[in-house]
Design a protein around this motif. Structure first.
Motif, PDB file in Angstrom:
ATOM      1  N   PHE A 176       2.495  -7.995  -4.455  1.00  0.00           N
ATOM      2  CA  PHE A 176       2.372  -6.894  -5.404  1.00  0.00           C
ATOM      3  C   PHE A 176       1.679  -7.370  -6.676  1.00  0.00           C
ATOM      4  O   PHE A 176       0.778  -6.692  -7.189  1.00  0.00           O
ATOM      5  CB  PHE A 176       3.755  -6.315  -5.730  1.00  0.00           C
ATOM      6  CG  PHE A 176       3.698  -5.131  -6.640  1.00  0.00           C
ATOM      7  CD1 PHE A 176       3.451  -3.858  -6.125  1.00  0.00           C
ATOM      8  CD2 PHE A 176       3.879  -5.256  -8.002  1.00  0.00           C
ATOM      9  CE1 PHE A 176       3.383  -2.754  -6.961  1.00  0.00           C
ATOM     10  CE2 PHE A 176       3.820  -4.160  -8.844  1.00  0.00           C
ATOM     11  CZ  PHE A 176       3.574  -2.906  -8.321  1.00  0.00           C
ATOM     12  N   LEU A 197       3.732   1.469  -1.500  1.00  0.00           N
ATOM     13  CA  LEU A 197       4.242   1.606  -2.865  1.00  0.00           C
ATOM     14  C   LEU A 197       3.254   2.367  -3.740  1.00  0.00           C
ATOM     15  O   LEU A 197       3.646   3.042  -4.688  1.00  0.00           O
ATOM     16  CB  LEU A 197       4.505   0.224  -3.479  1.00  0.00           C
ATOM     17  CG  LEU A 197       5.694  -0.541  -2.940  1.00  0.00           C
ATOM     18  CD1 LEU A 197       5.710  -1.950  -3.520  1.00  0.00           C
ATOM     19  CD2 LEU A 197       6.992   0.186  -3.246  1.00  0.00           C
ATOM     20  N   ILE A 198       1.995   2.250  -3.422  1.00  0.00           N
ATOM     21  CA  ILE A 198       0.973   2.955  -4.191  1.00  0.00           C
ATOM     22  C   ILE A 198       0.978   4.439  -3.830  1.00  0.00           C
ATOM     23  O   ILE A 198       0.955   5.295  -4.703  1.00  0.00           O
ATOM     24  CB  ILE A 198      -0.406   2.293  -3.955  1.00  0.00           C
ATOM     25  CG1 ILE A 198      -0.396   0.889  -4.580  1.00  0.00           C
ATOM     26  CG2 ILE A 198      -1.528   3.143  -4.515  1.00  0.00           C
ATOM     27  CD1 ILE A 198      -1.581   0.030  -4.226  1.00  0.00           C
ATOM     28  N   ARG A 199       1.051   4.748  -2.562  1.00  0.00           N
ATOM     29  CA  ARG A 199       1.085   6.146  -2.113  1.00  0.00           C
ATOM     30  C   ARG A 199       2.445   6.775  -2.400  1.00  0.00           C
ATOM     31  O   ARG A 199       2.537   7.857  -2.956  1.00  0.00           O
ATOM     32  CB  ARG A 199       0.792   6.191  -0.619  1.00  0.00           C
ATOM     33  CG  ARG A 199      -0.055   7.337  -0.198  1.00  0.00           C
ATOM     34  CD  ARG A 199      -0.369   7.210   1.249  1.00  0.00           C
ATOM     35  NE  ARG A 199       0.805   7.544   2.050  1.00  0.00           N
ATOM     36  CZ  ARG A 199       0.760   8.176   3.201  1.00  0.00           C
ATOM     37  NH1 ARG A 199      -0.389   8.500   3.719  1.00  0.00           N
ATOM     38  NH2 ARG A 199       1.854   8.444   3.861  1.00  0.00           N
ATOM     39  N   PHE A 200       3.505   6.130  -1.954  1.00  0.00           N
ATOM     40  CA  PHE A 200       4.917   6.415  -2.220  1.00  0.00           C
ATOM     41  C   PHE A 200       5.359   7.836  -1.901  1.00  0.00           C
ATOM     42  O   PHE A 200       6.016   8.490  -2.696  1.00  0.00           O
ATOM     43  CB  PHE A 200       5.274   6.039  -3.652  1.00  0.00           C
ATOM     44  CG  PHE A 200       6.662   5.480  -3.791  1.00  0.00           C
ATOM     45  CD1 PHE A 200       7.028   4.368  -3.082  1.00  0.00           C
ATOM     46  CD2 PHE A 200       7.589   6.074  -4.622  1.00  0.00           C
ATOM     47  CE1 PHE A 200       8.309   3.843  -3.198  1.00  0.00           C
ATOM     48  CE2 PHE A 200       8.869   5.563  -4.751  1.00  0.00           C
ATOM     49  CZ  PHE A 200       9.230   4.442  -4.039  1.00  0.00           C
ATOM     50  N   ASN A 242       7.543   2.389  -8.820  1.00  0.00           N
ATOM     51  CA  ASN A 242       7.830   2.523  -7.390  1.00  0.00           C
ATOM     52  C   ASN A 242       8.417   1.225  -6.832  1.00  0.00           C
ATOM     53  O   ASN A 242       9.378   1.254  -6.050  1.00  0.00           O
ATOM     54  CB  ASN A 242       6.575   2.913  -6.624  1.00  0.00           C
ATOM     55  CG  ASN A 242       6.042   4.268  -7.037  1.00  0.00           C
ATOM     56  OD1 ASN A 242       6.729   5.051  -7.691  1.00  0.00           O
ATOM     57  ND2 ASN A 242       4.814   4.556  -6.668  1.00  0.00           N
ATOM     58  N   SER A 296       0.829  -1.207   0.000  1.00  0.00           N
ATOM     59  CA  SER A 296       0.000   0.000   0.000  1.00  0.00           C
ATOM     60  C   SER A 296       0.866   1.261   0.000  1.00  0.00           C
ATOM     61  O   SER A 296       0.498   2.268  -0.598  1.00  0.00           O
ATOM     62  CB  SER A 296      -0.966   0.006   1.188  1.00  0.00           C
ATOM     63  OG  SER A 296      -0.277   0.212   2.402  1.00  0.00           O
ATOM     64  N   ASP A 317      -2.908   3.748 -13.384  1.00  0.00           N
ATOM     65  CA  ASP A 317      -1.821   4.116 -12.479  1.00  0.00           C
ATOM     66  C   ASP A 317      -0.817   2.981 -12.270  1.00  0.00           C
ATOM     67  O   ASP A 317       0.225   3.188 -11.640  1.00  0.00           O
ATOM     68  CB  ASP A 317      -2.381   4.534 -11.113  1.00  0.00           C
ATOM     69  CG  ASP A 317      -3.242   5.781 -11.198  1.00  0.00           C
ATOM     70  OD1 ASP A 317      -2.973   6.636 -12.071  1.00  0.00           O
ATOM     71  OD2 ASP A 317      -4.179   5.893 -10.394  1.00  0.00           O
ATOM     72  N   LEU A 318      -1.098   1.808 -12.774  1.00  0.00           N
ATOM     73  CA  LEU A 318      -0.229   0.657 -12.532  1.00  0.00           C
ATOM     74  C   LEU A 318       1.214   0.860 -12.973  1.00  0.00           C
ATOM     75  O   LEU A 318       2.128   0.445 -12.251  1.00  0.00           O
ATOM     76  CB  LEU A 318      -0.819  -0.605 -13.167  1.00  0.00           C
ATOM     77  CG  LEU A 318      -1.970  -1.222 -12.396  1.00  0.00           C
ATOM     78  CD1 LEU A 318      -2.617  -2.346 -13.205  1.00  0.00           C
ATOM     79  CD2 LEU A 318      -1.504  -1.745 -11.043  1.00  0.00           C
ATOM     80  N   ARG A 351      -8.243   2.372 -11.197  1.00  0.00           N
ATOM     81  CA  ARG A 351      -6.842   2.678 -10.905  1.00  0.00           C
ATOM     82  C   ARG A 351      -5.872   2.016 -11.876  1.00  0.00           C
ATOM     83  O   ARG A 351      -4.659   2.212 -11.775  1.00  0.00           O
ATOM     84  CB  ARG A 351      -6.499   2.255  -9.480  1.00  0.00           C
ATOM     85  CG  ARG A 351      -7.319   2.979  -8.429  1.00  0.00           C
ATOM     86  CD  ARG A 351      -7.128   2.372  -7.073  1.00  0.00           C
ATOM     87  NE  ARG A 351      -7.752   1.041  -7.053  1.00  0.00           N
ATOM     88  CZ  ARG A 351      -7.711   0.208  -6.036  1.00  0.00           C
ATOM     89  NH1 ARG A 351      -7.064   0.531  -4.945  1.00  0.00           N
ATOM     90  NH2 ARG A 351      -8.315  -0.966  -6.095  1.00  0.00           N
ATOM     91  N   TYR A 360       2.996   2.454 -10.163  1.00  0.00           N
ATOM     92  CA  TYR A 360       3.185   1.539  -9.038  1.00  0.00           C
ATOM     93  C   TYR A 360       4.352   0.584  -9.314  1.00  0.00           C
ATOM     94  O   TYR A 360       5.142   0.279  -8.425  1.00  0.00           O
ATOM     95  CB  TYR A 360       1.922   0.736  -8.746  1.00  0.00           C
ATOM     96  CG  TYR A 360       0.682   1.549  -8.472  1.00  0.00           C
ATOM     97  CD1 TYR A 360       0.753   2.889  -8.069  1.00  0.00           C
ATOM     98  CD2 TYR A 360      -0.576   0.996  -8.622  1.00  0.00           C
ATOM     99  CE1 TYR A 360      -0.389   3.627  -7.821  1.00  0.00           C
ATOM    100  CE2 TYR A 360      -1.725   1.729  -8.360  1.00  0.00           C
ATOM    101  CZ  TYR A 360      -1.632   3.042  -7.969  1.00  0.00           C
ATOM    102  OH  TYR A 360      -2.767   3.772  -7.719  1.00  0.00           O
TER     103      TYR A 360
END
Length: 88
Positions: free
Chosen positions: A43, A14-17, A65, A12, A58-59, A55, A62
């Motif tokens: 992941f 890694l998504i926000r980062f 990241n 999670s 956005d991959l 989403r 991610y």
């Protein structure tokens, strides 16, 4: 009571980062609390799940990241991550 697995928390983050997320991830990796192989497995499950919702676009971020963490904190090569063909 349910508690999230520490590896799922890292995913999670890694998504926000945000910078504090990177620092948190570094601490748990340095203390041996997250294994690279299990992080990669979790992941990829998230990638499968997110590829079905809004989403999905956005991959690639991610994945980038994840690759940053792999190179800088795990000191391993970037793992190939298969994304659906329709994602740019």
């Amino acid at each position: 009571m349910f508690v999230l697995d520490l590896t799922d928390i890292v995913v999670s983050k890694l998504i926000r980062f945000k910078p504090e997320d990177i620092q948190d991830i570094g601490v748990v990796i340095a203390h041996g609390k997250v294994k690279h192989s299990y992080l990669l497995e979790r992941f990829c499950r998230v990638v499968d799940y997110i590829s079905l919702d809004a989403r999905a676009d956005d991959l690639p971020v991610y994945v980038k990241n994840l690759h940053t963490i792999e190179k800088t904190l795990f000191h391993v090569p970037e793992s190939p991550i298969d994304l659906p063909d329709w994602i740019p």
